[in-house]
Design a protein around this motif. Structure first.
Motif, mmCIF file in Angstrom:
data_model
loop_
_atom_site.group_PDB
_atom_site.id
_atom_site.type_symbol
_atom_site.label_atom_id
_atom_site.label_comp_id
_atom_site.label_asym_id
_atom_site.label_seq_id
_atom_site.Cartn_x
_atom_site.Cartn_y
_atom_site.Cartn_z
ATOM 1 N N ASN A 119 -33.865 14.462 -10.148
ATOM 2 C CA ASN A 119 -34.014 13.152 -9.526
ATOM 3 C C ASN A 119 -33.450 12.055 -10.398
ATOM 4 N N HIS A 128 -36.946 21.351 -13.542
ATOM 5 C CA HIS A 128 -35.593 21.476 -13.009
ATOM 6 C C HIS A 128 -34.769 22.506 -13.774
ATOM 7 N N TYR A 299 -37.385 12.106 3.305
ATOM 8 C CA TYR A 299 -36.845 13.301 2.640
ATOM 9 C C TYR A 299 -36.596 14.404 3.689
HETATM 10 N N1 ARG Z 1 -34.844 16.405 -5.883
HETATM 11 C C1 ARG Z 1 -35.910 17.235 -5.403
HETATM 12 C C2 ARG Z 1 -37.021 17.334 -6.421
HETATM 13 O O1 ARG Z 1 -36.781 17.321 -7.585
HETATM 14 C C3 ARG Z 1 -35.427 18.619 -5.074
HETATM 15 C C4 ARG Z 1 -34.421 18.714 -3.972
HETATM 16 C C5 ARG Z 1 -34.324 20.083 -3.430
HETATM 17 N N2 ARG Z 1 -33.369 20.255 -2.378
HETATM 18 C C6 ARG Z 1 -33.547 19.859 -1.114
HETATM 19 N N3 ARG Z 1 -32.565 20.122 -0.262
HETATM 20 N N4 ARG Z 1 -34.622 19.221 -0.715
HETATM 21 O O2 ARG Z 1 -38.171 17.456 -6.050
#
Ligand code: ARG
Length: 555
Positions: A119, A128, A299
């Motif tokens: 993020n 991650h 989201y």
């Molecule tokens: N950025 C998100 C997080 O760290 C994960 C994204 C995962 N991929 C998706 N297509 N939603 O929680």
């Protein structure tokens, strides 16, 4: 070979749904099948009878790689390979090298894997790291079995969290040039502290995100500065980890794609109004939100738009999401909505577990979480200590030493993760990461370094394979090596890189046993030992490569 035996059996039994597998126990031969059990159900007769009949047919026309076929209760067929088969496999490994065990099971199919996905405006954390490491291994596994693979880093660069930061930036009168990764982290923590006592701050955050979605030029400039800062930071981490991801569209990319998906959902009557928001209801799950009461997107909506875009761009057969298990519900909702829209594909959420301490959770809030940078720095430090002590590292220049320490240190961290099933939690333990006599990357890398040193001592001799014969221990090793193809297919199909990791450990253990028991150089079996060592090296390095780990020449 599993595929070949299957095809061979299909000649006798047609395309039935039977198993062809490597038995756990060597008493059941090299390959075992339940084909007779399956046929017996269909034909309503005893499985032992069916097995006997098949055995007879096979023996009349026995393939040249088989020594014999046996029947075992309650109706299994066990196949035993002959020496010729193992010699041929040895030759195949030596010729095909890292192409050995590539297969065509995925030919003509496309897979997209969504992984890493940190993020923006937050630090790249150890959570991650799991997604990155497991995701990369799955990417490589599917390539190895013939799929066309696309990796996409779905960066978290959109959403209400930007509202919180924009609110803070505005309140403090900061400019783009005042921002840094540390500053963003600070603003984020401050906001959350303040919002604990003042719920209304969340309304402020939402309205700032709204401004961003509406395209306010000043707000967008600040946002862009945050994105750029984070991307540079992520690049630094990927460089250390040796990771390169094909695409990085990120959530913000789907701004233009969301309206179409929202329209489709509404037209098909899947959307309901609820307190000003738009929701999608499901049979056996809580509803998901398509738009919030202020009209801002979510989201969920972005993930639907993402699938739409991916189908339009690559039309994948298989979608894999390597994302933590706390998002299980989210993905179930997204996949179900996609199916409702008629996007009939295979969708898989891997849902990895967490890193924890032996005595409890790692939590950023409680300040006992390990920082990724600390882990990586310390791993490289520890690797240096090991290499400095090792005999086989002699002659490395300082620069080579640096690069080997990186391969070993980073490899150790990645491998430790990959020995666990993705779904399970991992207890963080430095001792296990670096155990030189156990299931660790340094142990495997060291085995290869030892083989390199052995090959060096033989003046790069290239023995002729026709002239050797295999001894019992070498057959044991060949039995294991020739299973590599099956292991890779299995690991890919079950989304379990841990199967490859644990297999490699077995190979290294068997080889090291051989190495200790058989004098190689100067013995009668020197040629066999050399060829076998070369083959082991190929399998170990190619397996480690699939896991995203380098094997240095010396260490
Ligand atoms: N950025 C998100 C997080 O760290 C994960 C994204 C995962 N991929 C998706 N297509 N939603 O929680």
């Amino acid at each position: 070979m599993l595929q070949e035996i299957r095809k061979y059996l299909e000649k006798y039994a047609g395309k039935e749904d039977f198993l062809v597998e490597y038995p756990k126990n060597n008493n059941y031969g090299d390959i075992s099948s339940n084909i007779a059990l399956v046929l017996s159900k269909k034909e309503a007769r005893s499985a032992m009878d069916c097995a006997g009949e098949l055995k007879e047919k096979i023996e009349k026309n026995i393939p040249e790689y088989l020594d014999k076929v046996e029947i075992a209760e309650p109706g299994f067929l066990n196949f035993y390979f002959n020496e010729k088969y193992y010699k041929d496999e040895l030759e195949k490994i030596l010729i095909q090298k890292d192409k050995y065990a590539t297969s065509d099971v995925g030919i003509g199919k496309t897979m997209i894997i969504d992984y890493s996905s940190p993020n923006i405006a937050k630090r790249f954390g150890i959570g991650h790291l799991r997604s990155t490491v497991i995701g990369q291994a799955l990417y490589n596994l599917y390539k190895h079995i013939g799929y066309k693979v696309i990796g996409d880093n779905h960066l978290g660069d959109w959403g209400t969290q930007f509202g919180t930061l924009l609110y803070q930036v505005n309140k403090k009168g900061l400019k783009e040039t005042d921002l840094s990764i540390e500053k963003l982290e600070e603003l984020y923590i401050e906001f959350n502290e303040e919002a604990k006592n003042d719920e209304k701050l969340w309304d402020e955050a939402r309205s700032w995100f709204k401004k961003l979605e509406e395209g306010d030029v000043e707000v967008k400039k600040i946002w862009k500065a945050m994105v750029d800062l984070s991307l540079a930071e992520f690049e630094r981490v990927y460089e250390i980890l040796g990771i390169h991801i094909d695409k990085a569209y990120g959530e913000s990319f789907y701004e233009d794609y969301m309206p179409q998906v929202m329209k489709l959902m509404r037209e098909k009557g899947f959307v309901k109004k609820s307190e000003g928001a738009e929701i999608v209801e499901f049979k056996d799950m809580p509803p998901a939100m398509l738009t919030k009461s202020d009209g801002a997107t979510t989201y969920f909506t972005r993930d639907l738009a993402t699938i739409h875009f991916r189908i339009g761009s690559w039309n994948p057969d298989l979608f894999i999401y390597e994302v933590g298990n706390e998002q299980t519900l989210h993905f179930r909702q997204v996949f179900e909505a996609a199916r409702m829209l008629g996007w009939d594909k295979e969708y898989i959420h891997i849902g990895h577990g967490l890193y924890r301490w032996e005595h409890g959770k790692m939590s950023t809030r409680e300040g006992n979480a390990i920082k990724l940078d600390e882990v990586l720095d310390k791993a490289i430090e520890k690797a240096k200590e090991i290499i400095e002590k090792s005999e086989t590292s002699r002659g490395l220049s300082d620069k080579e030493m640096e690069s080997v320490a990186k391969d070993v240190g980073i490899g150790a961290v990645k491998y430790f993760d990959l020995t666990h099933h993705p779904k399970s939690d991992i207890i963080f333990d430095w001792n296990k990461i670096f155990m030189l006599e156990g299931n660790s990357a340094p142990y495997l890398q060291y085995t290869v370094a030892r083989i390199n040193s052995l090959i060096g001592k033989t003046q790069e001799k290239e023995p002729e394979i026709e002239k050797i014969s295999l001894n019992k221990d070498s057959i044991e090793i060949m039995r294991l090596l020739s299973r590599f193809e099956g292991i890779v297919i299995n690991a890919a199909r079950n989304y379990s890189p841990n199967l490859v990791a644990n297999y490699l450990f077995e190979v290294a253990q068997k080889y090291n046993y051989y190495y200790n028991e058989h004098k190689i150089i100067g013995s009668e079996e020197e040629d066999l030992g050399i060829l076998l060592s070369k083959a082991v090296k190929i399998i170990l390095s190619s397996g480690l490569y699939i896991l995203g780990i380098n094997t240095p020449e010396k260490m």
